[in-house]
Motif scaffolding. Structure first.
Motif, PDB file in Angstrom:
ATOM      1  N   ASP A  70       0.852  -1.174   0.000  1.00 55.59           N
ATOM      2  CA  ASP A  70       0.000   0.000   0.000  1.00 55.59           C
ATOM      3  C   ASP A  70       0.900   1.241   0.000  1.00 55.59           C
ATOM      4  O   ASP A  70       2.064   1.189   0.391  1.00 55.59           O
ATOM      5  CB  ASP A  70      -0.953  -0.014   1.196  1.00 55.59           C
ATOM      6  CG  ASP A  70      -0.221   0.035   2.522  1.00 55.59           C
ATOM      7  OD1 ASP A  70       0.065   1.150   2.982  1.00 55.59           O
ATOM      8  OD2 ASP A  70       0.075  -1.042   3.082  1.00 55.59           O
ATOM      9  N   ALA A  71       0.373   2.349  -0.462  1.00 58.38           N
ATOM     10  CA  ALA A  71       1.165   3.561  -0.670  1.00 58.38           C
ATOM     11  C   ALA A  71       1.843   4.028   0.611  1.00 58.38           C
ATOM     12  O   ALA A  71       3.006   4.446   0.593  1.00 58.38           O
ATOM     13  CB  ALA A  71       0.278   4.665  -1.231  1.00 58.38           C
ATOM     14  N   GLU A  72       1.145   3.951   1.729  1.00 55.43           N
ATOM     15  CA  GLU A  72       1.718   4.407   2.995  1.00 55.43           C
ATOM     16  C   GLU A  72       2.905   3.542   3.414  1.00 55.43           C
ATOM     17  O   GLU A  72       3.950   4.057   3.807  1.00 55.43           O
ATOM     18  CB  GLU A  72       0.644   4.391   4.090  1.00 55.43           C
ATOM     19  CG  GLU A  72       1.110   4.978   5.404  1.00 55.43           C
ATOM     20  CD  GLU A  72       0.001   5.014   6.448  1.00 55.43           C
ATOM     21  OE1 GLU A  72       0.327   4.912   7.640  1.00 55.43           O
ATOM     22  OE2 GLU A  72      -1.179   5.138   6.069  1.00 55.43           O
ATOM     23  N   SER A  73       2.762   2.224   3.309  1.00 55.37           N
ATOM     24  CA  SER A  73       3.868   1.325   3.657  1.00 55.37           C
ATOM     25  C   SER A  73       5.045   1.519   2.719  1.00 55.37           C
ATOM     26  O   SER A  73       6.201   1.545   3.157  1.00 55.37           O
ATOM     27  CB  SER A  73       3.409  -0.131   3.597  1.00 55.37           C
ATOM     28  OG  SER A  73       2.451  -0.395   4.583  1.00 55.37           O
ATOM     29  N   ALA A  78      10.566   3.410   1.846  1.00 58.20           N
ATOM     30  CA  ALA A  78      11.504   4.259   1.108  1.00 58.20           C
ATOM     31  C   ALA A  78      12.203   5.242   2.039  1.00 58.20           C
ATOM     32  O   ALA A  78      13.420   5.460   1.926  1.00 58.20           O
ATOM     33  CB  ALA A  78      10.776   5.002  -0.005  1.00 58.20           C
ATOM     34  N   ARG A  79      11.447   5.815   2.974  1.00 60.21           N
ATOM     35  CA  ARG A  79      12.062   6.773   3.918  1.00 60.21           C
ATOM     36  C   ARG A  79      13.066   6.065   4.821  1.00 60.21           C
ATOM     37  O   ARG A  79      14.164   6.567   5.053  1.00 60.21           O
ATOM     38  CB  ARG A  79      10.986   7.478   4.737  1.00 60.21           C
ATOM     39  CG  ARG A  79      10.179   8.485   3.923  1.00 60.21           C
ATOM     40  CD  ARG A  79       9.330   9.394   4.790  1.00 60.21           C
ATOM     41  NE  ARG A  79       8.369   8.698   5.616  1.00 60.21           N
ATOM     42  CZ  ARG A  79       7.119   8.424   5.269  1.00 60.21           C
ATOM     43  NH1 ARG A  79       6.672   8.790   4.083  1.00 60.21           N
ATOM     44  NH2 ARG A  79       6.315   7.795   6.089  1.00 60.21           N
ATOM     45  N   LEU A  80      12.707   4.899   5.334  1.00 59.82           N
ATOM     46  CA  LEU A  80      13.629   4.153   6.194  1.00 59.82           C
ATOM     47  C   LEU A  80      14.867   3.705   5.426  1.00 59.82           C
ATOM     48  O   LEU A  80      15.978   3.722   5.950  1.00 59.82           O
ATOM     49  CB  LEU A  80      12.922   2.953   6.822  1.00 59.82           C
ATOM     50  CG  LEU A  80      11.934   3.279   7.934  1.00 59.82           C
ATOM     51  CD1 LEU A  80      11.085   2.061   8.279  1.00 59.82           C
ATOM     52  CD2 LEU A  80      12.655   3.799   9.172  1.00 59.82           C
ATOM     53  N   ALA A  81      14.680   3.315   4.180  1.00 59.19           N
ATOM     54  CA  ALA A  81      15.808   2.870   3.363  1.00 59.19           C
ATOM     55  C   ALA A  81      16.776   4.005   3.067  1.00 59.19           C
ATOM     56  O   ALA A  81      17.943   3.761   2.755  1.00 59.19           O
ATOM     57  CB  ALA A  81      15.297   2.252   2.062  1.00 59.19           C
ATOM     58  N   SER A  82      16.318   5.242   3.188  1.00 64.07           N
ATOM     59  CA  SER A  82      17.190   6.384   2.917  1.00 64.07           C
ATOM     60  C   SER A  82      18.137   6.688   4.082  1.00 64.07           C
ATOM     61  O   SER A  82      19.066   7.481   3.934  1.00 64.07           O
ATOM     62  CB  SER A  82      16.349   7.628   2.587  1.00 64.07           C
ATOM     63  OG  SER A  82      15.748   8.152   3.768  1.00 64.07           O
ATOM     64  N   LEU A  83      17.911   6.058   5.231  1.00 62.55           N
ATOM     65  CA  LEU A  83      18.778   6.292   6.393  1.00 62.55           C
ATOM     66  C   LEU A  83      20.137   5.625   6.181  1.00 62.55           C
ATOM     67  O   LEU A  83      20.216   4.520   5.640  1.00 62.55           O
ATOM     68  CB  LEU A  83      18.144   5.736   7.668  1.00 62.55           C
ATOM     69  CG  LEU A  83      16.826   6.363   8.120  1.00 62.55           C
ATOM     70  CD1 LEU A  83      16.310   5.639   9.357  1.00 62.55           C
ATOM     71  CD2 LEU A  83      16.977   7.845   8.387  1.00 62.55           C
TER      72      LEU A  83
END
Length: 133
Positions: A70-73, A78-83
């Motif tokens: 789903d779009a939220e997940s 993606a945000r977590l992977a950017s860390l």
């Protein structure tokens, strides 16, 4: 994510009785090198481990990676992977209740460096929370 951040060269595999394709996709999106169902036979397990140890990814062949979360997940992944790995370490320590001063000591960096990591984490995760420690 924490294991991948702590030991980036070590392959991480998940062994689980849960064979839900969405769960498998999420594990792989978070950096797992493989997902092995508990029902996997000995020969198949040996072959799967060989693939992973050769630097390849392995999941059950019937998992459809074309399906999307789903779009939220997907956005959170993606945000977590950017860390960066260090930001993941700081985030995990924060979630464990450590103060910036304690994190700085454990990581061998200055408290100002930890504060910079926290600011970057909050920005990357899209948080509007104010962190004061």
């Amino acid at each position: 994510m924490y294991l991948r951040a702590q030991y980036p060269s070590v392959p991480v595999v998940i062994v689980s009785a849960n064979d839900d394709p969405a769960v498998i996709r999420r594990c792989m999106e978070f950096g797992a090198s493989g997902f092995f169902p508990k029902t996997l036979g000995a020969d198949a397990l040996r072959a799967a481990l060989t693939h992973v140890l050769q630097g390849e990814l392995w999941t059950p062949p019937d998992v459809d990676f074309g399906a999307t979360a789903d779009a939220e997940s997907a956005a959170m992944i993606a945000r977590l992977a950017s860390l960066t790995p260090q930001q993941v370490r700081v985030l995990m320590m924060l979630s464990g209740g450590l103060l910036n001063k304690q994190i700085a000591y454990q990581l061998g960096v200055s408290e100002a460096t930890v504060k910079a990591h926290v600011s970057a984490i909050l920005q990357k995760l899209g948080s509007t929370a104010v962190h004061r420690r």
